[in-house]
Design a protein around this motif. Structure first.
Motif, short mmCIF file in Angstrom:
data_model
loop_
_atom_site.label_atom_id
_atom_site.label_comp_id
_atom_site.label_asym_id
_atom_site.label_seq_id
_atom_site.Cartn_x
_atom_site.Cartn_y
_atom_site.Cartn_z
N ARG A 304 68.86 15.91 11.12
CA ARG A 304 69.46 14.58 11.17
C ARG A 304 68.40 13.51 11.01
O ARG A 304 67.40 13.51 11.73
CB ARG A 304 70.17 14.41 12.52
N ARG A 305 68.65 12.58 10.09
CA ARG A 305 67.71 11.48 9.88
C ARG A 305 68.31 10.16 10.35
O ARG A 305 69.52 9.96 10.24
CB ARG A 305 67.36 11.37 8.39
N GLN A 306 67.47 9.29 10.86
CA GLN A 306 67.94 7.97 11.27
C GLN A 306 66.74 7.03 11.33
O GLN A 306 65.69 7.39 11.84
CB GLN A 306 68.64 8.04 12.64
N GLY A 392 74.33 12.11 20.08
CA GLY A 392 75.17 10.93 19.94
C GLY A 392 76.66 11.24 19.99
O GLY A 392 77.09 12.17 20.68
N GLY A 393 77.43 10.46 19.24
CA GLY A 393 78.88 10.61 19.24
C GLY A 393 79.31 12.01 18.78
O GLY A 393 80.29 12.56 19.27
N ALA A 394 78.55 12.60 17.87
CA ALA A 394 78.89 13.94 17.38
C ALA A 394 78.86 14.94 18.53
O ALA A 394 79.67 15.87 18.59
CB ALA A 394 77.92 14.36 16.28
N LEU A 397 82.17 15.34 20.54
CA LEU A 397 83.34 16.02 19.98
C LEU A 397 83.36 17.49 20.40
O LEU A 397 82.34 18.17 20.36
CB LEU A 397 83.33 15.95 18.45
N ALA A 398 84.54 17.95 20.75
CA ALA A 398 84.67 19.34 21.19
C ALA A 398 84.19 20.31 20.12
O ALA A 398 83.59 21.35 20.43
CB ALA A 398 86.12 19.63 21.57
N GLU A 399 84.42 19.99 18.85
CA GLU A 399 84.07 20.92 17.77
C GLU A 399 82.58 21.26 17.76
O GLU A 399 82.19 22.29 17.23
CB GLU A 399 84.49 20.35 16.40
N GLN A 636 77.90 18.96 5.79
CA GLN A 636 78.65 17.89 6.46
C GLN A 636 77.86 16.58 6.49
O GLN A 636 78.40 15.54 6.80
CB GLN A 636 78.94 18.28 7.92
N HIS A 637 76.56 16.68 6.22
CA HIS A 637 75.74 15.49 6.45
C HIS A 637 75.25 14.82 5.18
O HIS A 637 75.25 13.61 5.08
CB HIS A 637 74.55 15.84 7.34
N GLU A 638 74.79 15.60 4.26
CA GLU A 638 74.18 14.97 3.08
C GLU A 638 74.90 15.43 1.81
O GLU A 638 75.46 16.50 1.77
CB GLU A 638 72.69 15.33 3.01
N TYR B 166 84.35 8.88 14.05
CA TYR B 166 84.55 8.54 15.48
C TYR B 166 85.31 7.22 15.66
O TYR B 166 85.18 6.56 16.69
CB TYR B 166 83.22 8.44 16.26
N PRO B 220 89.78 17.20 19.62
CA PRO B 220 89.53 16.99 21.04
C PRO B 220 88.07 16.61 21.31
O PRO B 220 87.17 16.98 20.58
CB PRO B 220 89.86 18.35 21.66
N THR B 414 75.93 6.53 24.65
CA THR B 414 75.54 6.54 23.23
C THR B 414 76.45 5.69 22.34
O THR B 414 76.11 5.50 21.18
CB THR B 414 75.47 7.98 22.67
#
Lengths: 638, 638
Positions: A304-306, A392-394, A397-399, A636-638, B166, B220, B414
């Protein structure tokens, strides 16, 4: 590295891993299914595990087992890579319920119930905790009163506070319960003999509650909703005399009570001690749950990049940020440390139980199990929290699994013994070690004990001085040294500092207890004034044991993994010292310059470990079903 | 005490309290209802709140509001005493979505949409975050390209990473989204003008996704399952030109871009700055969630008994154990501290927005909001965790509310800005304050900035020396004093220590940044090497601001609450200093003896606060529906 981590019980671990891989569909059950269906699905998987022989491994050959305690625990711990409800339900059924029959019962009980319990044909509860009493098991309210007229025990819940509570398997599946109750014998002049365990049927073949038994559901929980925790109230329920698990105490037909252990406190702690396996297993499970979280969060951070350098074409990887390294990598190092400490504990457990070691060894094992459980479960809570935030927000998530992991493991810090109470127990053991006396002390007994023995025991500073002096040689006060970095990566220096702290805190506690008692203060107040100090001393001890387990593991490691393991060890040792640097500064064991040098070196070690961080989590061997989550699938990301 | 805590917005708080009391049936919704029904129920309650005028309070009178910003935020915070999904959904709808229209739009948008948004007739999303970009909003991937041929913007998701993610209200209820996208203007030579916000319809009247819009469900989550978070992908979706919220920048029919703020960084931060209300509100909500948890855990500890003096008839209350006091009471003190800091922040917010203050004041407000949000949300996570553990297994059951509270609040650390990023922002503001320059700096810009301005700015030790000298007078080094307790309860001593730390850390960071740049190192590396230091400096600043807010509150308090408030203040001040005592020892600001004296005094203050602890949580005024849980109903226990 993975082979080295798996150690002697690699086979058992791999069986559990294969099982998790074969039933990968049950990832995410908690979110997909309504509660009762989820519970039934978990039961179904439990029976699959039983059919595969996973639980039987830990039981005697004559009852279908394999007499392989270490493999049993290793397999159980490995289940923590999967659905934790399954692991906990397995713990209730195969660890606690079947374990109570094995350890507290005699041949009669083994023959009648053990094979059924271990195969899952007889589903059972471990009915110890009550609404009014959790940690203080000795004060349970449920009674089991012998009635010589019918040769039966009458099991009864005398008050609402004596209701059995949070009992796994009670709300839905359990047919029988191992009930802990105050044994009362003697019709005319009833005499109490303390807490004992009896087998009490609670449901009929159709699942209906038996007469006199009221079963209710604890309802939804933060996590572990695949386990059917419930409450049990007994209204004068009668069971035959041989329902008493009578290894340590017997009642004859006339209502005479016999026990080979005369002292009731000692008898109680002996019975409870046989259940140490639960704590050993929960600690191991918590450590493994941490591995799952770190595998996810570190793999995520490595892709993950930020933000990043201004004007640069690509943003920076999270794992290249110092703060992100600081948050995750010391936890990775501590996970390794706890893994090795847990492996040592399991070895010791197998030795003590297989060789039927003496009481001293058993007590030492119990303390080690209590300490490792406390540190391992707090570590899991902290690690999973940090991993969630680092994603973070990811991560919410339950997944992506961290949410479930967090919710499911949260109760570990307070079940199978509240962690603060467990650390008191560790400290108590160390205090009583001063005079090799064991078993008679409840947590508060420590104060009484010190009061009674104050003159004899070696708790005075004078008695400890030689030890402290010896340590002083190992741990010179570096205030005056010109090079604050000298020897910072020296194993002996680390263990010297941790040993010094442990001994200093322990002798300090002993001194304070003695001074309070000498002054004639109320023993409860004396103890209570030191409680934070007692718990800190217990923790200091466990920190040292964990550190030294990691040191041994590095020494014994195959050459090819030594370098990265040693860096990781140093990171663990120095973050442990850094976390307590205020104490070392207060006690003149670190100079300000050296203290700052440690912080700088921790940062440096994070950067050193960073390039191998992903390899180090890969070595945990967590099955893909547990960690291949959407946020770490690159597409899923790039 | 309660009146004093409620402050000027008592009326708004009481309306929200009454609403929670009137709809007490929705406690436990999360456990009772399947996810979609839960979401619909939360929407129903949202519309009730709207009908009661709770959200309108914060909007202009001409659109049905009451122009009462402070009351709006106070009411919103109070919703945190109830179901947090309702609070968060209200935040999305009335804070973020309607707020974007109000602050980023112009009269045309206000007239067309505001009344509907505030009444809940038009349900909307705040579509900022993307799968690939959370904190780094400037790097969002979604594009809005002007097409002069049709006088429309084309909103598009060019990569999977640019998917909106999200997003509250997206999975089920939202009809329109305030979409943040890179504005592209100029057909032949397209020019990017940075991130802007447009209103894009996403669902038709029947709730079906509009052409080109793909809506999916995030599924979820750990908590907040009453909020329908979802994902939005745009495939060349066309909206009219006036869909652009054009307060700060306009595009004319020919495709010419105009903005009164020329510098694109500054423009971006100005737009974002208007959304500060979200952070203010989340911080306040987190602090209120802590109050709920502490009310439950402290009341429980004041009636739950376990263990106790040997031979005593009754076991001891949990709250009488030192360790239990140590765990809970400093958190109670910090909750008060944060409550007062939050009240100060809301006052400042109202002043800045009502008086339309200048950019400097706005930036200061943003930093204060960021810092309070970071500390308040981490505090909530820690406090609820400790409260859960302090209630043992009972705390793990949903019926006792701590479980839900924990799961629901966890994401606060977050969302609305990752806490570590927010503390960087605080530190950045303080660094740039040295030369009164604002707005152009992304977090890494700090390093660039220092590089560019190194000669001019006053970041050298010399420039700070007078200030540090001045502080040295306030904070004498007590190493040489004979009485280590002297002045430990002196307000000026506390703020002196915290100010010293703040200034010292900040000047240290500035020096390190400058030294790195002077040495010709890569600016990203220079910044990254100091990142932990930068964040610690930001935190040190906020710690000081919070401490001083508590000091003012004690000074201004009515006489009858002064004594207990002052004890609580001292407890807060000294636990804050105790937590950082390693730093003070390293920097010669505490002697070892004084450091130990602080720990001893913290213990003593816990004992002093203990008798009023229940009164102090009662003063929070949390409605019964939120805290009357089974485990604190006496009949359940004895």
């Amino acid at each position: 590295m993975r082979d080295y981590l798996d150690g002697p019980y690699k086979a058992a671990r791999d069986v559990a891993r294969a099982e998790l891989a074969a039933h990968a569909e049950f990832a995410g059950l908690a979110e997909r299914l309504p509660r009762d269906e989820y519970r039934d699905k978990v039961l179904e998987l439990l029976l699959v595990a039983a059919a595969d022989g996973l639980p039987a491994r830990g039981y005697p050959k004559e009852y279908g087992g394999a007499d392989d305690l270490g493999g049993f625990i290793a397999g159980f711990e490995t289940l923590a890579f999967g659905d934790l409800s399954l692991m906990v339900k397995a713990g209730v059924q195969f660890g606690l319920f079947a374990g109570a029959i094995l350890h507290l019962g005699t041949e009669r009980h083994h023959k009648r119930y053990l094979a059924d319990a271990v195969s899952g044909r007889l589903l059972g509860c471990f009915a110890m905790t009550e609404t009014g009493h959790g940690s203080n098991v000795q004060a349970l309210g449920t009674t089991a009163t012998y009635d010589p007229a019918t040769d039966e025990f009458v099991v009864h819940t005398p008050t609402p506070a004596a209701r059995k509570d949070y009992i796994g398997n009670a709300a839905r599946h359990g047919r029988m319960a191992a009930v802990f109750a105050q044994l009362v014998v003697g019709a005319e002049s009833p005499e109490r003999h303390g807490v004992h365990c009896l087998l009490v049927p609670i449901r009929d073949e159709d699942g209906a509650a038996l007469p006199g038994v009221t079963l209710t559901d604890c309802g939804p929980k933060l996590g572990l909703n695949g386990v059917d925790n419930g409450r049990i109230v007994f209204d004068q329920v009668r069971v035959p005399r041989d329902a008493l698990l009578d290894r340590y105490a017997q009642v004859d037909a006339d209502g005479n009570y016999h026990s080979s252990i005369e002292n009731p406190d000692r008898r109680f702690f002996t019975m409870l001690g046989t259940l140490v396996q639960g704590r050993v297993s929960v600690g191991g499970a918590a450590i493994n749950a941490s591995k799952v979280a770190l595998t996810i969060a570190i793999r995520y951070a490595a892709q993950r990049r930020q933000f990043g350098a201004p004007g640069s074409a690509e943003e920076a990887l999270l794992l290249d940020y110092r703060m992100h390294q600081r948050r995750l990598l010391p936890l990775l190092a501590r996970t390794y440390a706890l893994h090795f400490a847990q492996a040592e504990l399991v070895d010791e457990f197998v030795r003590v139980f297989n060789d039927d070691r003496d009481e001293h060894d058993r007590r030492a094992l119990e303390a080690q199990a209590a300490g490792t459980k406390a540190l391992g479960t707090w570590h899991a809570t902290e690690t999973i929290q940090v991993c969630r935030e680092a994603c973070g927000g990811a991560g919410y998530l339950a997944e992506n699994r961290l949410a479930t992991l967090k919710a499911d493991t949260d109760v570990f810090t307070t079940f199978e013994g509240d962690n603060t109470v467990l650390l008191q127990l560790v400290a108590k053991g160390l205090l009583t070690d001063y005079r090799r006396s064991f078993g008679e002390l409840d947590p508060l007994g420590t104060a009484r004990f010190v009061a009674a023995q104050a003159v004899e025991i070696a708790v005075e500073k004078a008695a400890l001085r030689p030890l402290i002096e010896r340590l002083r040689d190992v741990v010179p006060n570096r205030s005056d040294t010109s090079d604050p970095d000298a020897g910072l990566r020296d194993d002996a220096y680390h263990s010297g500092l941790l040993r010094y702290r442990e001994e200093h805190m322990l002798s300090g506690v002993a001194r304070r207890l003695k001074a309070g008692i000498d002054a004639g203060d109320d023993p409860f107040d004396v103890f209570n004034r030191c409680q934070d100090h007692v718990i800190a001393a217990g923790r200091a001890h466990v920190d040292r044991v964990v550190l030294e387990a990691f040191q041994s593991a590095v020494r014994d490691a195959p050459e090819e993994v030594q370098p990265s393991l040693h860096d990781l060890y140093d990171l663990h040792a120095l973050t442990t010292i850094e976390a307590e640097r205020a104490w070392y500064l207060e006690h003149g064991r670190l100079s300000p310059g050296r203290s700052k040098a440690i912080t700088a070196l921790v940062n440096e070690l994070c950067a050193i470990v960073r390039p191998v961080a992903v390899d180090l989590v890969d070595a945990f061997g967590v099955p893909g079903s547990a960690v291949d989550v959407p946020m770490v699938v690159p597409s899923q990301h790039e």
